[in-house]
Design an enzyme around this catalytic site. Structure first.
Site, PDB file in Angstrom:
ATOM      1  N   HIS A  16      45.196  61.909 -16.260  1.00 22.97           N
ATOM      2  CA  HIS A  16      45.726  63.239 -16.554  1.00 22.97           C
ATOM      3  C   HIS A  16      44.730  64.043 -17.401  1.00 22.97           C
ATOM      4  CE1 HIS A  16      46.553  62.432 -20.806  1.00 22.97           C
ATOM      5  NE2 HIS A  16      47.116  61.293 -20.441  1.00 22.97           N
ATOM      6  N   GLU A 102      51.964  54.788 -19.796  1.00 24.15           N
ATOM      7  CA  GLU A 102      50.911  54.375 -20.726  1.00 24.15           C
ATOM      8  C   GLU A 102      51.366  53.204 -21.582  1.00 24.15           C
ATOM      9  OE1 GLU A 102      48.018  53.750 -21.400  1.00 24.15           O
ATOM     10  OE2 GLU A 102      47.050  55.607 -22.063  1.00 24.15           O
TER      11      GLU A 102
END
Length: 232
Positions: A16, A102
């Site tokens: 990202h 994550e």
């Protein structure tokens, strides 16, 4: 890539774009932090160069897109795929994957590395060596737990790609996720433990490419990691 391997299925790793926390080096796990304006530009620049018909990531060759459930990854996919994203969704090629969230940083969330090391020292930890996430994990998720969830996704990817190693049927996979998680994925793709030192830094909005050697699913390889600067 040699011509004889041109049809080998690939896995694209998409990190990202920049967030306020990633810009400052803060560990960002499950906290929902949006992309900055620069972060959106980073992804948009990568998209213009690598995503589209006849480009490196060709929508026609994609078999599956798996995305972390966190909003910064979801937004990155929207920017990367652009007008193609709805068609990919209509073809049931896009899924959210919890395996790509994550690393859970627990109480380390939002802190810098030196702050985490100081916290652990106060707790009487790391008396011999300094804290290293790849070896020591966090107080919320161990390296083995991250390994287990990544391995489960790799198993799904290889089951999808295995039938098409030599028939030239397009079967690329795109993963949209986060810095630590994607580097961990690359290690496990190659069969390395988390603590293995693998120099694969991915800039925000960058792209990594994984594949196989000689169209052999038992011989995974890292091909390339690339990134494109945001336009001024």
């Amino acid at each position: 890539m040699p011509d004889k391997d041109a049809g080998t299925p690939r896995v694209f790793l998409v990190r990202h774009g920049e967030t306020e926390w990633s810009k400052s080096g803060r560990y960002t796990g499950k906290t929902e932090i949006p992309l900055t304006q620069v972060g959106e530009q980073q992804v948009a620049c990568s998209a213009r160069i690598v995503f589209g018909k006849g480009k490196l990531i060709d929508p026609a060759k994609i078999a599956k897109v798996w995305i972390s459930p966190l909003q910064r990854a979801q937004r990155t996919f929207e920017l990367l795929a652009g007008k193609e994203r709805e068609e990919l969704r209509k073809q049931s090629k896009v899924e959210t994957a919890d395996e790509l969230i994550e690393w859970d940083y627990g109480s380390y969330e939002g802190h810098l590395t030196h702050e985490i090391r100081a916290m652990r020292k106060e707790q009487g930890l790391d008396k011999v060596t300094q804290w290293d996430i790849w070896r020591d994990g966090t107080d919320a998720e161990s390296a083995q737990q991250v390994t287990d969830r990544i391995d489960s996704l790799i198993k799904r990817i290889r089951a999808l790609q295995a039938p098409h190693m030599k028939d030239n049927v397009a079967c690329d996979v795109v993963l949209v996720a986060h810095g630590h998680l994607l580097r961990a994925f690359a290690k496990r793709w190659l069969g390395y433990p988390m603590e293995f030192s693998l120099s694969m830094m991915m800039e925000p909005g960058g792209i990594g490419i994984l594949s196989y050697q000689h169209k052999n699913i038992d011989e995974p390889a890292v091909l390339l990691g690339i990134g494109f600067p945001a336009e001024e």
